[in-house]
Write an enzyme that holds these catalytic residues in place. Structure first.
Site, short mmCIF file in Angstrom:
data_model
loop_
_atom_site.label_atom_id
_atom_site.label_comp_id
_atom_site.label_asym_id
_atom_site.label_seq_id
_atom_site.Cartn_x
_atom_site.Cartn_y
_atom_site.Cartn_z
CG ASP A 195 -2.16 0.78 1.10
OD1 ASP A 195 -2.28 1.54 0.12
OD2 ASP A 195 -3.04 0.64 1.97
CD GLU A 216 -9.72 2.73 1.07
OE1 GLU A 216 -9.18 1.76 1.62
OE2 GLU A 216 -9.08 3.65 0.54
#
Length: 665
Positions: free
Chosen positions: A417, A472
């Site tokens: 990420d 998210e």
């Protein structure tokens, strides 16, 4: 940083030239509908037509080297060759098991040891530069331009952060945003557009612009000029100096850049510039352009690659209830997730951010609450794989050691990420990470990254990408954010590039006026059936179960359905679709079919034609929005009944609703 030289460099390759003696080359698609015309004179221009309908007006093409040489200015063709391909290619870990590849190709070789390759498929155009030079080649800029015959409507995702006209600040971004719809001349020239982007011509044709086979090169942005109907390319220059920082010191921030966009080998083919063409919106839901254009797999034995579902901790904030321990980042919590996954046939559990010591950027430093070896062994005994979240810098700084260490432990892969860039250094990292992980039989899921460009075909252990405004966002987005409309827009644009880790599966669902952001107990916009349908509509070989195991256990019917939905498919059929309004897709796995449908905030009734199903005796297990789903979004009806004799399925969806079904016999 002084941006004037940067902005000057970004425009050098597209300076118009006076037309002189020209040569014209043409190429038609296999079905004869599309035709591209390449005009070579003082500059090279490319046009595209569908029958008598112009799709792209003549658009300049060139590449400028660091020393100022322009490949494409006063170009002289020394050879022109045409060839055709008609074949079928295997496509494991994809939305279909076989992909048809049929195209006509024109290769122009120019004096100066460079070339251009044009491919015309029935569903779009792709072109790329090639060079045949010794040593290292530094690319100052590439002119990528798309000129349109009229001021068409564009549906584009702007870079979400940074300042207008300050491209350096915009190069640092997560490639997540909703869409802006405007005429091309109305687009903000100070904002970068990341790909894919869509342009709708007045005659109804839709064009999706993106790229493929990005190895050794930066990603492409677009921008308008505010005056003419044209989109021009922008690239992040090569980083010269980086500094550790950003989110929990897990990122590398560019503090200075070189005067070129790429440093690469002199004998190579460059990325494909692609224009996907659709007459009907639903054609974009089952397009294979990027997969076709990607290089073949570099992994000979792919038997160890295991797609599947993932029980995910971060979205639901590790919230468990009805247990006799304190939930959080600890072994008791993760053993509960593992037991939950094992009992329900869920292939993986992810340990997201928090298992490694914060702000150390060192994946060898595990927090004391976690005994990772014990967890991996516990999961192995229950046929569940462990995937670890990793920040970019922590992973990249010692990749070989990190990957080999956790592979020996038995970890199955990484979710990497916060790259948040697409300059050449980051692109190179993706390919290097894919190779290193493949050598150790590890999976990769890239987050905080740009759209896919075919890497998952070349390195099929790369099982998913983010680069999407996923669920998210509902943890923190205000009520003004319209995720429901995004859900029926994005598959026609972003999903054309490839799979996406959207992370659906919410069991708390909100009707339009009931949504609010709650970071620790988040909800989705739209109905429960919408969440179920997204497992079918959205392409995702590694697919998260975003909600808490406790919430799923309270909803055994819905959870049982999504736990059983495959993540890769044998066949895909786009049933219906209208950009921003509705989607219906059918997908086959073995002898079973799944159907998923989504609507925007309008209630909708649709009749889905399933006449492609062979034979009789089909049964439909369906999940439909309940009578009061417009008020209480969790309301649904589950039923099992025979498929009608005419094989037409009538589907009714509430505002923000969906429909999901399994069809079997």
């Amino acid at each position: 940083m002084n941006l004037k030289p940067l902005l000057l460099m970004l425009g050098l390759a597209c300076i118009p030239a006076t037309l002189a003696a020209q040569k014209i080359y043409s190429l038609s698609s296999p079905d004869g509908n599309l035709r591209t015309t390449v005009t070579v004179g003082e500059e090279i221009r490319v046009a595209l037509d569908a029958g008598d309908t112009p799709l792209l007006a003549p658009s300049p093409v060139s590449m400028t080297l660091e020393d100022g040489e322009v490949l494409g200015r006063n170009a002289r063709v020394v050879r022109a060759e045409k060839n055709s391909v008609d074949r079928t290619i295997a496509s494991p870990f994809y939305k279909k098991s076989r992909v048809g590849e049929r195209y006509n190709q024109l290769t122009l070789s120019f004096r100066g040891d460079f070339g251009l390759v044009f491919r015309l498929y029935d569903d779009g155009l792709a072109y790329r530069f090639t060079t045949d030079r010794e040593g290292t080649l530094r690319i100052g800029d590439e002119c990528v331009a798309f000129s349109f015959p009229a001021d068409c409507r564009a549906v584009v995702p702007y870079v979400a952060r940074g300042r207008d006209f300050d491209f350096e600040s915009q190069f640092f971004n997560s490639f997540e945003n909703t869409y802006t719809t405007a005429r091309i001349t109305e687009l903000n020239p100070g904002r970068l557009i990341f790909l894919p982007a869509l342009v709708e011509l007045d005659g109804g044709y839709k064009l999706v612009i993106t790229e493929a086979d990005l190895e050794g090169y930066p990603g492409l942005y677009l921008r308008g000029n505010g005056e003419t109907p044209e989109l021009r390319g922008v690239f992040a220059p090569y980083p010269k100096r980086e500094e550790q920082g950003g989110h929990n010191r897990l990122q590398m921030l560019v503090r200075e850049r070189e005067g070129y966009i790429a440093s690469t080998v002199g004998k190579r083919a460059f990325p494909w510039r692609t224009v996907v063409v659709a007459r009907e919106d639903r054609e974009l839901l089952d397009n294979d352009m990027i997969y076709r254009l990607a290089p073949e797999s570099r992994i000979e034995d792919t038997s160890w690659i295991r797609p599947g579902k993932v029980a995910w901790d971060w979205w639901n904030d590790w919230n468990l209830y009805g247990v006799d321990f304190e939930a959080g980042i600890n072994n008791e919590t993760y053993k509960y997730y593992i037991d939950f996954a094992s009992r329900n046939g869920v292939e993986y559990v992810i340990l997201d951010e928090g298992w490694a010591v914060n702000e150390k950027a060192d994946l060898m430093q595990v927090v004391p609450e976690i005994d990772l070896r014990e967890l991996v062994a516990y999961a192995r005994e229950r046929n569940v794989g462990i995937i670890l979240w990793a920040g970019y810098h922590a992973f990249e700084r010692d990749m070989e050691q990190v990957v080999s260490h956790f592979a020996r432990m038995g970890v199955k892969g990484f979710k990497v990420d916060f790259m948040d860039r697409d300059d050449q250094k980051i692109v190179d990292f993706l390919y290097r990470a894919a190779r290193v992980c493949a050598e150790h039989r590890m999976l990769l899921d890239f987050h905080g990254i740009f759209k896919p460009t075919g890497l998952s075909r070349t390195w099929p252990n790369v099982v998913n990408y983010e680069g999407v405004f996923g669920l998210e966002q509902m943890k923190w987005s205000p009520e003004t954010v319209d995720q429901v409309t995004y859900d029926v827009t994005m598959p026609f644009i972003r999903m054309v590039a490839g799979a996406m880790d959207y992370t659906q599966g919410a069991m708390r669902n909100a009707a339009r006026r009931n949504y609010r952001p709650v970071n620790t107990e988040p909800m989705s916009q739209g109905t429960r059936c919408r969440q179920l349908a997204e497992y079918i509509v959205f392409e995702s070989p590694l697919n998260m179960l975003c909600d808490s195991p406790s919430n799923y256990l309270e909803e055994p019917e819905c959870f049982g359905f999504i736990a059983a939905v495959p993540t890769v498919w044998d066949r895909t059929v786009a049933l219906d679709g209208k950009l921003g309004e509705r989607i219906a897709v059918a997908r086959q796995s073995g002898d079973m079919w799944y159907v998923g449908a989504l609507t925007n905030w309008d209630a909708r009734e649709a009749v889905l034609d399933l006449s492609f199903l062979e034979g009789d005796g089909w049964k439909v297990e369906s999940f439909s929005d309940g009578r009061n789903a417009h008020r209480a979004a969790c309301d649904y009806v589950m039923r099992t009944e025979p498929l009608p004799a005419d094989k037409k399925l009538t589907v009714r969806m509430a505002p923000g609703g969906g429909f999901a079904a399994r069809i079997y016999r």
